[in-house]
Design a protein around this motif. Structure first.
Motif, PDB file in Angstrom:
ATOM      1  N   TYR A 177       0.838  -1.196   0.000  1.00  0.00           N
ATOM      2  CA  TYR A 177       0.000   0.000   0.000  1.00  0.00           C
ATOM      3  C   TYR A 177       0.875   1.249   0.000  1.00  0.00           C
ATOM      4  O   TYR A 177       2.027   1.228   0.430  1.00  0.00           O
ATOM      5  CB  TYR A 177      -0.966   0.014   1.196  1.00  0.00           C
ATOM      6  N   LEU A 178       0.303   2.317  -0.551  1.00  0.00           N
ATOM      7  CA  LEU A 178       0.925   3.633  -0.522  1.00  0.00           C
ATOM      8  C   LEU A 178       0.322   4.377   0.657  1.00  0.00           C
ATOM      9  O   LEU A 178      -0.908   4.464   0.773  1.00  0.00           O
ATOM     10  CB  LEU A 178       0.647   4.395  -1.818  1.00  0.00           C
ATOM     11  N   ASP A 179       1.166   4.886   1.542  1.00  0.00           N
ATOM     12  CA  ASP A 179       0.677   5.535   2.752  1.00  0.00           C
ATOM     13  C   ASP A 179       0.662   7.051   2.546  1.00  0.00           C
ATOM     14  O   ASP A 179       1.711   7.688   2.477  1.00  0.00           O
ATOM     15  CB  ASP A 179       1.572   5.170   3.945  1.00  0.00           C
ATOM     16  N   ASN A 180      -0.543   7.608   2.448  1.00  0.00           N
ATOM     17  CA  ASN A 180      -0.669   9.054   2.243  1.00  0.00           C
ATOM     18  C   ASN A 180      -0.254   9.858   3.464  1.00  0.00           C
ATOM     19  O   ASN A 180      -0.086  11.075   3.377  1.00  0.00           O
ATOM     20  CB  ASN A 180      -2.111   9.407   1.845  1.00  0.00           C
ATOM     21  N   LEU A 181      -0.079   9.187   4.615  1.00  0.00           N
ATOM     22  CA  LEU A 181       0.402   9.881   5.820  1.00  0.00           C
ATOM     23  C   LEU A 181       1.930   9.912   5.850  1.00  0.00           C
ATOM     24  O   LEU A 181       2.516  10.530   6.724  1.00  0.00           O
ATOM     25  CB  LEU A 181      -0.148   9.211   7.085  1.00  0.00           C
ATOM     26  N   SER A 182       2.563   9.221   4.894  1.00  0.00           N
ATOM     27  CA  SER A 182       4.038   9.199   4.805  1.00  0.00           C
ATOM     28  C   SER A 182       4.483   9.483   3.374  1.00  0.00           C
ATOM     29  O   SER A 182       5.254   8.720   2.783  1.00  0.00           O
ATOM     30  CB  SER A 182       4.584   7.833   5.245  1.00  0.00           C
ATOM     31  N   GLN A 183       3.958  10.582   2.792  1.00  0.00           N
ATOM     32  CA  GLN A 183       4.339  10.998   1.429  1.00  0.00           C
ATOM     33  C   GLN A 183       4.225   9.861   0.409  1.00  0.00           C
ATOM     34  O   GLN A 183       5.094   9.677  -0.434  1.00  0.00           O
ATOM     35  CB  GLN A 183       5.774  11.565   1.390  1.00  0.00           C
ATOM     36  N   ARG A 184       3.167   9.089   0.534  1.00  0.00           N
ATOM     37  CA  ARG A 184       2.888   7.977  -0.402  1.00  0.00           C
ATOM     38  C   ARG A 184       3.998   6.930  -0.438  1.00  0.00           C
ATOM     39  O   ARG A 184       4.183   6.229  -1.433  1.00  0.00           O
ATOM     40  CB  ARG A 184       2.605   8.517  -1.826  1.00  0.00           C
ATOM     41  N   GLU A 185       4.718   6.789   0.669  1.00  0.00           N
ATOM     42  CA  GLU A 185       5.733   5.735   0.749  1.00  0.00           C
ATOM     43  C   GLU A 185       5.049   4.376   0.674  1.00  0.00           C
ATOM     44  O   GLU A 185       3.922   4.199   1.140  1.00  0.00           O
ATOM     45  CB  GLU A 185       6.503   5.864   2.072  1.00  0.00           C
ATOM     46  N   ARG A 186       5.751   3.405   0.068  1.00  0.00           N
ATOM     47  CA  ARG A 186       5.174   2.078  -0.151  1.00  0.00           C
ATOM     48  C   ARG A 186       5.527   1.157   1.012  1.00  0.00           C
ATOM     49  O   ARG A 186       6.686   1.046   1.399  1.00  0.00           O
ATOM     50  CB  ARG A 186       5.725   1.508  -1.466  1.00  0.00           C
ATOM     51  N   PHE A 187       4.522   0.488   1.566  1.00  0.00           N
ATOM     52  CA  PHE A 187       4.708  -0.486   2.645  1.00  0.00           C
ATOM     53  C   PHE A 187       3.989  -1.775   2.259  1.00  0.00           C
ATOM     54  O   PHE A 187       3.214  -1.806   1.303  1.00  0.00           O
ATOM     55  CB  PHE A 187       4.108   0.029   3.965  1.00  0.00           C
ATOM     56  N   THR A 188       4.214  -2.826   3.047  1.00  0.00           N
ATOM     57  CA  THR A 188       3.488  -4.081   2.847  1.00  0.00           C
ATOM     58  C   THR A 188       2.652  -4.353   4.086  1.00  0.00           C
ATOM     59  O   THR A 188       3.152  -4.273   5.214  1.00  0.00           O
ATOM     60  CB  THR A 188       4.465  -5.251   2.613  1.00  0.00           C
ATOM     61  N   GLU A 189       1.364  -4.657   3.857  1.00  0.00           N
ATOM     62  CA  GLU A 189       0.444  -4.941   4.971  1.00  0.00           C
ATOM     63  C   GLU A 189       0.858  -6.235   5.657  1.00  0.00           C
ATOM     64  O   GLU A 189       1.046  -7.251   5.002  1.00  0.00           O
ATOM     65  CB  GLU A 189      -0.994  -5.058   4.433  1.00  0.00           C
ATOM     66  N   GLN A 190       0.990  -6.178   6.975  1.00  0.00           N
ATOM     67  CA  GLN A 190       1.459  -7.353   7.729  1.00  0.00           C
ATOM     68  C   GLN A 190       0.309  -8.140   8.363  1.00  0.00           C
ATOM     69  O   GLN A 190       0.329  -9.348   8.400  1.00  0.00           O
ATOM     70  CB  GLN A 190       2.426  -6.909   8.849  1.00  0.00           C
ATOM     71  N   GLY A 191      -0.687  -7.415   8.870  1.00  0.00           N
ATOM     72  CA  GLY A 191      -1.685  -8.048   9.731  1.00  0.00           C
ATOM     73  C   GLY A 191      -2.559  -9.059   9.031  1.00  0.00           C
ATOM     74  O   GLY A 191      -2.624  -9.119   7.804  1.00  0.00           O
ATOM     75  N   ASP A 192      -3.245  -9.883   9.816  1.00  0.00           N
ATOM     76  CA  ASP A 192      -4.209 -10.849   9.281  1.00  0.00           C
ATOM     77  C   ASP A 192      -5.410 -10.123   8.702  1.00  0.00           C
ATOM     78  O   ASP A 192      -5.899 -10.453   7.643  1.00  0.00           O
ATOM     79  CB  ASP A 192      -4.686 -11.797  10.385  1.00  0.00           C
ATOM     80  N   ALA A 193      -5.894  -9.142   9.443  1.00  0.00           N
ATOM     81  CA  ALA A 193      -7.001  -8.303   8.968  1.00  0.00           C
ATOM     82  C   ALA A 193      -6.667  -6.891   9.427  1.00  0.00           C
ATOM     83  O   ALA A 193      -5.925  -6.699  10.380  1.00  0.00           O
ATOM     84  CB  ALA A 193      -8.324  -8.761   9.576  1.00  0.00           C
TER      85      ALA A 193
END
Length: 314
Positions: free
Chosen positions: A192-208
């Protein structure tokens, strides 16, 4: 065809005026579910199940005055999502007056007996062409199934002499009982692109995905079906989509809520935006080409959601 004539032929179809005198269309399913669509913005402003329960969130402080888009329901973001471009936030489609589309093709034969619908049309004004110089026809079909499922089908055609690109979202405000009791299933392990971090790309970790602070993310390459589970209401929203690779998830939480004039300070607890979208990569249409983006929303008792999905129910 006049509006009166249009509704005479369709007993499930009622035209009234909204708060600013613009036409709005109510469609009802035989079992009593209903959808209200304003021609201002082509915006679905209400979706009720057959028990009359409102399924979409609208802020108690929403401003019902053009050119401000009403905060709630399902605003249509086109031809720009957010402020990632030269246009006004979320583009101009949600602030324009749409027309009833008398010349829309009929529903698919298999759908005819099970859906009621209204067809809307938006074409650019001269002012629109000054700020976004591309000729398009945007057709929107809003339908309600016998079971009360809501579907929106957008078709954007390039009637220009040259290609153009756009981004798009159905900015869907779901009504929830308590955001801390809500989870989303189907977005696990996605980038996902995080709009709270200048659209930095992260990977979702959680189950939900669960909520305990502000969230503003674009999940990319998402599946065609996701589920939003409201534990307290024992209700699950099933979100199905086609032609829309991304899902935007937004909740402003407490600090941001206090900065928005058209949003109650505590209302973040009762809403969650889950948008079927095409944001990360713009859609490009050559002259004469047409793009279709579909959204279908169902609200089911959580105990039944395994009938609809492979997701386990709690």
């Amino acid at each position: 065809m006049s509006m009166g004539h249009y509704s005479e032929q369709r007993p499930w179809f009622e035209v009234t005026k909204d708060w600013n005198g613009a036409d709005q269309v109510m469609i009802r399913s035989p079992r009593g579910a209903s959808v209200l669509v304003s021609l201002h913005g082509g915006q679905v402003v209400s979706w009720r199940n057959d028990r009359g329960e409102e399924l979409l969130f609208t802020s108690s402080k929403a401003i019902f005055k053009p050119p401000k888009a009403m905060r709630g329901g399902i605003p249509i973001c086109f031809p720009q999502f957010g402020n990632c471009g030269t246009l006004e936030q979320h583009g101009f489609a949600r602030n324009r007056l749409w027309a009833i589309d008398d010349e829309a093709p009929p529903l698919n034969h298999n759908d005819n007996n099970s859906k009621v619908s209204v067809d809307l049309l938006l074409k650019p004004s001269e002012d629109d062409l000054k700020c976004w110089p591309h000729c398009f026809e945007f057709r929107l079909r809003v339908s309600l199934s016998t079971d009360g499922d809501l579907s929106l089908v957008s078709r954007v055609r390039n009637v220009n002499g040259k290609p153009f690109s756009f981004s798009f979202a159905y900015h869907t405000y779901l009504s929830v009982s308590d955001i801390s009791e809500v989870r989303i299933e189907g977005l696990e392990t996605l980038d996902y692109l995080d709009n709270l971090s200048q659209r930095e790309r992260f990977t979702e970790q959680g189950d939900a995905i669960t909520f305990e602070s502000e969230v503003d993310r674009v999940y990319v390459g998402s599946p065609s079906v996701i589920a939003v589970l409201d534990h307290e209401k024992k209700r699950t929203f099933i979100v199905r989509k086609e032609g829309l690779p991304d899902v935007v998830v937004w909740n402003p939480w407490d600090k941001k809520s206090k900065t928005m004039a058209d949003f109650g300070d505590e209302e973040y607890k009762q809403m969650l935006c889950v948008d079927a979208a095409a944001v990360e990569r713009a859609i490009t249409l050559k002259p004469g080409e047409e793009w279709t983006g579909k959204l279908e929303l169902s609200a089911v008792a959580s105990t039944n959601c395994s009938d609809h999905l492979d997701y386990p129910c709690s």
